[in-house]
Motif scaffolding. Structure first.
Motif, PDB file in Angstrom:
ATOM      1  N   VAL A 193      26.816 -21.853  -6.434  1.00 24.69           N
ATOM      2  CA  VAL A 193      27.463 -20.784  -5.663  1.00 24.69           C
ATOM      3  C   VAL A 193      28.590 -21.322  -4.788  1.00 24.69           C
ATOM      4  O   VAL A 193      28.782 -20.856  -3.663  1.00 24.69           O
ATOM      5  CB  VAL A 193      26.448 -19.989  -4.808  1.00 24.69           C
ATOM      6  CG1 VAL A 193      25.717 -18.962  -5.612  1.00 24.69           C
ATOM      7  CG2 VAL A 193      25.453 -20.914  -4.128  1.00 24.69           C
ATOM      8  N   ARG A 194      29.340 -22.286  -5.312  1.00 24.58           N
ATOM      9  CA  ARG A 194      30.525 -22.724  -4.577  1.00 24.58           C
ATOM     10  C   ARG A 194      31.534 -21.568  -4.544  1.00 24.58           C
ATOM     11  O   ARG A 194      31.478 -20.663  -5.383  1.00 24.58           O
ATOM     12  CB  ARG A 194      31.118 -23.978  -5.218  1.00 24.58           C
ATOM     13  CG  ARG A 194      31.744 -23.756  -6.552  1.00 24.58           C
ATOM     14  CD  ARG A 194      32.170 -25.067  -7.191  1.00 24.58           C
ATOM     15  NE  ARG A 194      31.176 -25.558  -8.153  1.00 24.58           N
ATOM     16  CZ  ARG A 194      31.342 -26.661  -8.876  1.00 24.58           C
ATOM     17  NH1 ARG A 194      32.419 -27.400  -8.728  1.00 24.58           N
ATOM     18  NH2 ARG A 194      30.427 -27.045  -9.737  1.00 24.58           N
ATOM     19  N   THR A 195      32.423 -21.608  -3.583  1.00 27.52           N
ATOM     20  CA  THR A 195      33.358 -20.495  -3.411  1.00 27.52           C
ATOM     21  C   THR A 195      34.800 -21.001  -3.378  1.00 27.52           C
ATOM     22  O   THR A 195      35.065 -22.193  -3.376  1.00 27.52           O
ATOM     23  CB  THR A 195      33.070 -19.731  -2.115  1.00 27.52           C
ATOM     24  OG1 THR A 195      33.274 -20.610  -1.001  1.00 27.52           O
ATOM     25  CG2 THR A 195      31.645 -19.208  -2.096  1.00 27.52           C
ATOM     26  N   GLY A 196      35.727 -20.051  -3.326  1.00 23.41           N
ATOM     27  CA  GLY A 196      37.143 -20.390  -3.267  1.00 23.41           C
ATOM     28  C   GLY A 196      37.876 -19.955  -4.519  1.00 23.41           C
ATOM     29  O   GLY A 196      37.258 -19.580  -5.521  1.00 23.41           O
ATOM     30  N   PRO A 197      39.197 -19.985  -4.492  1.00 26.14           N
ATOM     31  CA  PRO A 197      40.006 -19.473  -5.604  1.00 26.14           C
ATOM     32  C   PRO A 197      39.815 -20.212  -6.918  1.00 26.14           C
ATOM     33  O   PRO A 197      40.071 -19.653  -7.982  1.00 26.14           O
ATOM     34  CB  PRO A 197      41.448 -19.600  -5.086  1.00 26.14           C
ATOM     35  CG  PRO A 197      41.379 -20.612  -3.977  1.00 26.14           C
ATOM     36  CD  PRO A 197      40.035 -20.449  -3.365  1.00 26.14           C
ATOM     37  N   VAL A 198      39.381 -21.464  -6.868  1.00 30.36           N
ATOM     38  CA  VAL A 198      39.207 -22.223  -8.116  1.00 30.36           C
ATOM     39  C   VAL A 198      37.739 -22.565  -8.353  1.00 30.36           C
ATOM     40  O   VAL A 198      37.416 -23.453  -9.140  1.00 30.36           O
ATOM     41  CB  VAL A 198      40.067 -23.513  -8.111  1.00 30.36           C
ATOM     42  CG1 VAL A 198      41.542 -23.171  -8.108  1.00 30.36           C
ATOM     43  CG2 VAL A 198      39.700 -24.412  -6.932  1.00 30.36           C
ATOM     44  N   ALA A 199      36.839 -21.841  -7.682  1.00 26.45           N
ATOM     45  CA  ALA A 199      35.408 -22.154  -7.783  1.00 26.45           C
ATOM     46  C   ALA A 199      34.901 -22.064  -9.218  1.00 26.45           C
ATOM     47  O   ALA A 199      34.206 -22.968  -9.709  1.00 26.45           O
ATOM     48  CB  ALA A 199      34.605 -21.224  -6.877  1.00 26.45           C
ATOM     49  N   LYS A 200      35.266 -20.987  -9.925  1.00 28.29           N
ATOM     50  CA  LYS A 200      34.754 -20.805 -11.284  1.00 28.29           C
ATOM     51  C   LYS A 200      35.325 -21.874 -12.230  1.00 28.29           C
ATOM     52  O   LYS A 200      34.599 -22.440 -13.055  1.00 28.29           O
ATOM     53  CB  LYS A 200      35.100 -19.402 -11.810  1.00 28.29           C
ATOM     54  CG  LYS A 200      34.542 -19.094 -13.212  1.00 28.29           C
ATOM     55  CD  LYS A 200      33.017 -19.094 -13.228  1.00 28.29           C
ATOM     56  CE  LYS A 200      32.419 -18.852 -14.612  1.00 28.29           C
ATOM     57  NZ  LYS A 200      32.587 -17.468 -15.091  1.00 28.29           N
ATOM     58  N   ASN A 231      21.514  -2.618  -6.037  1.00 22.13           N
ATOM     59  CA  ASN A 231      22.513  -3.320  -6.841  1.00 22.13           C
ATOM     60  C   ASN A 231      22.216  -4.809  -6.921  1.00 22.13           C
ATOM     61  O   ASN A 231      22.412  -5.444  -7.967  1.00 22.13           O
ATOM     62  CB  ASN A 231      23.911  -3.101  -6.263  1.00 22.13           C
ATOM     63  CG  ASN A 231      24.390  -1.670  -6.428  1.00 22.13           C
ATOM     64  OD1 ASN A 231      23.834  -0.915  -7.222  1.00 22.13           O
ATOM     65  ND2 ASN A 231      25.404  -1.287  -5.681  1.00 22.13           N
ATOM     66  N   PHE A 232      21.750  -5.376  -5.821  1.00 20.53           N
ATOM     67  CA  PHE A 232      21.405  -6.795  -5.830  1.00 20.53           C
ATOM     68  C   PHE A 232      20.211  -7.056  -6.749  1.00 20.53           C
ATOM     69  O   PHE A 232      20.165  -8.071  -7.449  1.00 20.53           O
ATOM     70  CB  PHE A 232      21.101  -7.266  -4.411  1.00 20.53           C
ATOM     71  CG  PHE A 232      20.791  -8.731  -4.326  1.00 20.53           C
ATOM     72  CD1 PHE A 232      21.702  -9.690  -4.761  1.00 20.53           C
ATOM     73  CD2 PHE A 232      19.576  -9.162  -3.813  1.00 20.53           C
ATOM     74  CE1 PHE A 232      21.405 -11.050  -4.676  1.00 20.53           C
ATOM     75  CE2 PHE A 232      19.282 -10.512  -3.728  1.00 20.53           C
ATOM     76  CZ  PHE A 232      20.197 -11.463  -4.159  1.00 20.53           C
ATOM     77  N   LEU A 259      30.253 -15.302  -4.965  1.00 19.80           N
ATOM     78  CA  LEU A 259      29.954 -14.727  -3.656  1.00 19.80           C
ATOM     79  C   LEU A 259      30.496 -13.319  -3.525  1.00 19.80           C
ATOM     80  O   LEU A 259      29.798 -12.399  -3.080  1.00 19.80           O
ATOM     81  CB  LEU A 259      30.543 -15.618  -2.553  1.00 19.80           C
ATOM     82  CG  LEU A 259      30.567 -15.029  -1.135  1.00 19.80           C
ATOM     83  CD1 LEU A 259      29.153 -14.793  -0.617  1.00 19.80           C
ATOM     84  CD2 LEU A 259      31.338 -15.958  -0.184  1.00 19.80           C
ATOM     85  N   ASN A 260      31.752 -13.110  -3.911  1.00 15.77           N
ATOM     86  CA  ASN A 260      32.404 -11.824  -3.679  1.00 15.77           C
ATOM     87  C   ASN A 260      31.845 -10.700  -4.532  1.00 15.77           C
ATOM     88  O   ASN A 260      31.709  -9.566  -4.063  1.00 15.77           O
ATOM     89  CB  ASN A 260      33.902 -11.955  -3.911  1.00 15.77           C
ATOM     90  CG  ASN A 260      34.570 -12.822  -2.869  1.00 15.77           C
ATOM     91  OD1 ASN A 260      34.115 -12.911  -1.735  1.00 15.77           O
ATOM     92  ND2 ASN A 260      35.643 -13.482  -3.246  1.00 15.77           N
ATOM     93  N   SER A 261      31.518 -10.986  -5.789  1.00 12.29           N
ATOM     94  CA  SER A 261      31.071  -9.914  -6.684  1.00 12.29           C
ATOM     95  C   SER A 261      29.556  -9.821  -6.816  1.00 12.29           C
ATOM     96  O   SER A 261      29.022  -8.743  -7.079  1.00 12.29           O
ATOM     97  CB  SER A 261      31.694 -10.086  -8.076  1.00 12.29           C
ATOM     98  OG  SER A 261      31.316 -11.326  -8.641  1.00 12.29           O
TER      99      SER A 261
END
Length: 276
Positions: free
Chosen positions: A27-34, A73-74, A50-52
């Motif tokens: 569950v790392r985050t940030g613009p290039v996480a995926k 939803n979760f 995280l966001n979705s």
């Protein structure tokens, strides 16, 4: 599983790696996480966004930058990720659990799933310990998660209650952000710098030792004991910038044997946008 430690060590994870009920999540985050996940992650780990997956993004003024999704939803998200009530869940990120790993842990505990742990030291420490890595886009078979509950079970507090707490000498509001953000010296994310009136600063980084691992239970108990001795646990509220990193301190508190206090999910991102 209530007596299980909320933190798991890398060597412990290696021992159970072949367990068919094990579910590992990155569950790392940030613009290039995926894309970073796709380059390198722990073997069999599935990416969680995280966001979705862990938030219902709207306007930060109403719920902050990372408000909780609807409970139902979760629950559907858990099934889609391949988690059922028998799953043993291990979560990690690349920020020593201080990013979204602790948030996912809190959310699972809040739906009644107690068999969940955060990997001590996160991705970097596991890699240093030669944990097997993969570049496959892993996934688990979808399932159905049936909860015993219809709403979040861990204590939360909303903005209106936080406002009351700012004027209540029997309540304490804990801000886990770094000291410069709390002091209003800098604010890299939100529109306004500063902190909630009367909030105390207990930076989440103090949960960790010089190696980026969680301090011992005894050390954490010593760190937080005065706070918990002086206030009723129902009047203790933790928050951060958007209700994510605060969960790192809630994880540390649970690890140290304290009851999990209130989480203000909206945190500074909501409070600061409402002119309070």
């Amino acid at each position: 599983m209530q007596n299980q430690s909320p933190i798991i060590e890398v060597d412990e994870l290696l021992i159970i790696a072949g367990n068919p009920n094990l579910r590992i999540f990155d569950v790392r985050t940030g613009p290039v996480a995926k894309s970073d996940y796709q380059k390198k992650h722990l073997e069999n780990a599935v990416f969680v966004d995280l966001n979705s997956d862990l938030a219902a993004i709207g306007h930060p003024k109403n719920g902050g930058r990372h408000p909780l999704p609807k409970f139902e939803n979760f629950i559907k998200t858990l099934g889609r990720l391949g988690i059922n009530k028998d799953s043993r869940v291990v979560i990690y990120d690349d920020k020593n659990g201080a990013n979204a790993a602790a948030r996912f842990w809190w959310m699972l505990r809040a739906v009644g799933h107690n068999n969940v742990q955060v990997l001590n030291g996160g991705l970097q420490f596991a890699e240093n310990q030669n944990y097997p890595l993969s570049s496959l886009d892993d996934s688990y078979p979808g399932t159905e998660y049936i909860s015993d509950y219809e709403d979040w079970q861990l204590p939360q507090i909303r903005m209106v209650d936080v406002k009351k707490a700012t004027q209540d000498s029997d309540a304490v509001i804990v801000d886990v952000r770094e000291a410069p953000r709390y002091q209003g010296i800098t604010e890299p994310i939100d529109l306004v710098a500063g902190h909630i009136p009367n909030a105390k600063n207990f930076p989440f980084i103090d949960n960790l030792d010089e190696n980026g691992l969680f301090k011992s239970r005894e050390a954490l108990r010593n760190l937080y004991s005065e706070l918990f001795e002086d206030y009723d646990k129902n009047k203790i509220t933790f928050h951060c910038g958007s209700g994510v990193t605060a969960c790192h301190s809630l994880l540390a508190l649970d690890y140290a044997g304290f009851d999990i206090p209130n989480l203000y999910v909206g945190s500074w991102s909501e409070w600061s946008r409402n002119g309070l």
